[in-house]
Structure formats: C-alpha cells, structure tokens
Design an enzyme around this catalytic site. Structure first.
Site, PDB file in Angstrom:
ATOM      1  N   SER A  48      39.152 -13.700   7.713  1.00  0.00           N
ATOM      2  CA  SER A  48      40.373 -12.907   7.893  1.00  0.00           C
ATOM      3  C   SER A  48      40.197 -11.449   7.499  1.00  0.00           C
ATOM      4  CB  SER A  48      41.550 -13.545   7.141  1.00  0.00           C
ATOM      5  OG  SER A  48      41.811 -14.836   7.662  1.00  0.00           O
ATOM      6  N   GLY A  65      40.032 -17.609   9.797  1.00  0.00           N
ATOM      7  CA  GLY A  65      41.034 -17.810  10.846  1.00  0.00           C
ATOM      8  C   GLY A  65      42.416 -18.173  10.325  1.00  0.00           C
ATOM      9  N   HIS A 115      26.979 -21.435  10.038  1.00  0.00           N
ATOM     10  CA  HIS A 115      28.405 -21.107   9.970  1.00  0.00           C
ATOM     11  C   HIS A 115      29.187 -22.357   9.568  1.00  0.00           C
ATOM     12  CE1 HIS A 115      32.444 -19.930  11.135  1.00  0.00           C
ATOM     13  NE2 HIS A 115      32.016 -18.682  11.053  1.00  0.00           N
ATOM     14  N   GLU A 167      31.818 -23.586  10.627  1.00  0.00           N
ATOM     15  CA  GLU A 167      32.281 -24.405  11.757  1.00  0.00           C
ATOM     16  C   GLU A 167      31.161 -25.315  12.250  1.00  0.00           C
ATOM     17  OE1 GLU A 167      33.755 -21.066  13.970  1.00  0.00           O
ATOM     18  OE2 GLU A 167      35.356 -20.850  12.502  1.00  0.00           O
ATOM     19  N   GLY A 227      35.548 -12.557  12.675  1.00  0.00           N
ATOM     20  CA  GLY A 227      35.874 -13.450  13.782  1.00  0.00           C
ATOM     21  C   GLY A 227      36.953 -12.826  14.655  1.00  0.00           C
ATOM     22  N   GLY A 228      38.184 -13.245  14.446  1.00  0.00           N
ATOM     23  CA  GLY A 228      39.310 -12.844  15.285  1.00  0.00           C
ATOM     24  C   GLY A 228      39.388 -11.346  15.558  1.00  0.00           C
ATOM     25  N   ASN A 284      31.570 -11.970  15.178  1.00  0.00           N
ATOM     26  CA  ASN A 284      31.240 -13.331  15.619  1.00  0.00           C
ATOM     27  C   ASN A 284      32.308 -13.729  16.626  1.00  0.00           C
ATOM     28  OD1 ASN A 284      30.727 -16.020  15.988  1.00  0.00           O
ATOM     29  ND2 ASN A 284      31.205 -16.646  13.884  1.00  0.00           N
ATOM     30  N   TRP A 285      31.934 -13.657  17.887  1.00  0.00           N
ATOM     31  CA  TRP A 285      32.926 -13.918  18.941  1.00  0.00           C
ATOM     32  C   TRP A 285      33.225 -15.418  19.082  1.00  0.00           C
ATOM     33  CZ3 TRP A 285      30.863 -10.220  23.395  1.00  0.00           C
ATOM     34  CH2 TRP A 285      30.985  -8.893  22.956  1.00  0.00           C
ATOM     35  N   LYS A 286      32.470 -16.263  18.428  1.00  0.00           N
ATOM     36  CA  LYS A 286      32.673 -17.718  18.494  1.00  0.00           C
ATOM     37  C   LYS A 286      32.713 -18.164  19.972  1.00  0.00           C
ATOM     38  CE  LYS A 286      34.734 -17.497  13.952  1.00  0.00           C
ATOM     39  NZ  LYS A 286      35.622 -18.097  12.965  1.00  0.00           N
ATOM     40  N   GLU A 296      31.551 -16.756   3.343  1.00  0.00           N
ATOM     41  CA  GLU A 296      32.775 -17.014   4.097  1.00  0.00           C
ATOM     42  C   GLU A 296      33.505 -18.209   3.491  1.00  0.00           C
ATOM     43  OE1 GLU A 296      32.359 -15.286   8.367  1.00  0.00           O
ATOM     44  OE2 GLU A 296      31.719 -17.361   8.394  1.00  0.00           O
TER      45      GLU A 296
END
Ligand code: 13P
Length: 248
Positions: A212, A172, A94, A96, A233-234, A9-11, A166
């Site tokens: 994470s 993150g 998600h 977010e 993510g990251g 997930n490149w956000k 999640e």
C-alpha cells in the site's frame, strides 16, 4: 550511500497494449534519474515493454522464474529466457506466490541462486502474515525467510540482491505499515545480513518496502534510514501515481 530503487510490480494486470502505454507514460514523465526504476511486467508483456524502455535508464523485471535451465517444465520460464527479453531484475518469493503457488523458503532459494547465476538481480520478498504479526512472530518469520533465501549465496553475489519487506497484511489492503513499524523490520533485516555476511555488505544491500505504498505516504517511509525504495503494486498501474512515488 545506497541508491534508491522503486519497482512497479504489475502482477497479473495489463494486456500488451496496456503495458506498452503504461511503460511509455512512465518513460515520458520520468526525469529523476538519481533513483533506479524497474518495471516488473507479466511474462507476456516483457518484450513489448523492453522495446519501449530499452534506450532509457528504466530497467525491466519479471515477477517469477523457474530454477531449471530448460526442458520439460510446461508453463515455466527460465532465467535465460528472461535475459533474452531484456530483463535485469526478477521478483522472487512474493507473498502471493508463497500463499497461492506453494513457494517455500527452499524454492525461493533455488530461484535466487539461478537468477544470480544468469546475472539477473533477484528482488527477494519477505514479510509476515497478519496473524503472525499479532502473535509476535514477525521477527521469527522474517528471519527464517531471509536466511532461507540467502543459503549458499556468496558474499559477492549477496551484494547484488535487493530485499523487499512486504508485510502481507499491508498488500493491497490500503493498510500501510507505519514508517516506524517498517523501519523496525528493515533494521532487523539488515542485522540478519550482518550476521550472515558483515556490516559493510549489509550496509550496501538495498531493502525496499512494499504494501500500500502510495504517492502520499511514500516520502515518510522513504525518509527512514533503512528503507531504500519501494515495491509498488496497485499504485504502479498508473503512471501518475507511480511517478508520484518516484518523485517522493
Ligand atoms: P500494493 O502496493 O498493491 O499493496 O502491492 C504491494 C506488492 O505486493 C508489491 O509487490
């Protein structure tokens, strides 16, 4: 036997140039074809990424969609539009989006239903906030989110859905859930799916962990019986770390 699924997930990251480079690097290094791999790029980069991965086993995903077919909904993107740029997957709900953009269990459900109607596979995200975990509300929150997302979804359609657990406190933050903590919730999610449908269906649905996840903690998480993949993510923003998770 559920096939593992690792999604990046490149956000809100990557320009077109960066997205193309990243997708190309992932393709070049991806050899373990027994794992499903999905790249969830920003809307603006979907078609460019599709052009890179279209002849590979790597699939394209979006990060959101709107539930209407078309029309005066400025700024929104429909399921049909996502299909037209090569998407097979779409992340829905998600945390977010729930936190910053007012998504609710009801809007998540509408999006899930619309994605399925257009043969897009929804990756439905659920997970509790830190204060909810600390107040002992994890199961209550996750159950409400899972039941909410699957409202009105037939058994045949439910079989196509991917669920992502999640925990919001792990996203993150570098604070990954322990394999035992994650497994406990994954098993609980599967038990809800049994009560909604049946055991056979619940056993076929893939449940990803997200929060994470990195190359060095992925193997232990993925060894848990109910953890069928990761939503990253990251660590998905660099081919080396993303491939490290795939290879784990
Ligand atoms: P991080 O891997 O950066 O914690 O993000 C997880 C996530 O939100 C994936 O959807």
């Amino acid at each position: 036997m559920r096939k593992r699924i690792i999604a990046g997930n490149w956000k809100m990251n990557t320009t077109v140039t960066q997205a193309v480079e990243l997708a190309q690097a992932v393709c070049d290094q991806y050899t373990r074809h027994q794992v499903d791999v999905v790249l969830c790029a920003p809307f603006t980069n979907l078609y460019a990424v599709y052009s890179v991965i279209k002849d590979t086993p790597i699939a394209l995903g979006a990060q959101n969609l709107y539930w209407e077919e078309k029309g005066a909904f400025t700024g929104e993107v429909s399921a049909e539009m996502l299909k037209s740029v090569g998407c097979q997957f779409v992340i829905v709900g998600h945390s977010e989006r729930r936190q910053y953009f007012g998504e609710t269990d009801e809007t998540v459900n509408r999006k899930v239903v619309k994605a399925l109607a257009h043969h897009l596979t929804p990756i439905v995200c659920v997970g509790e906030l830190l204060q909810e975990r600390e107040s002992g509300l994890t199961e209550q929150v996750v159950e409400r989110q899972v039941r909410g997302a699957f409202v009105g979804v037939t058994k045949a359609d439910a079989a196509k859905i991917v669920v992502a657990y999640e925990p919001v406190w792990a996203i993150g933050t570098g604070r990954v859930a322990s394999p035992e903590q994650a497994q406990e919730v994954h098993q609980f999610i599967r038990s809800i799916l049994i009560s909604l449908y049946d055991k056979e269906l619940a056993e076929s649905i893939r449940i990803q962990y997200g929060g994470s996840m990195k190359a060095d903690n992925a193997a232990e998480l993925l060894r848990q019986p109910d953890i069928d993949g990761g939503l990253i993510g990251g660590a998905s923003l660099q081919a080396v770390s993303f491939l490290g998770i795939i290879n784990a």
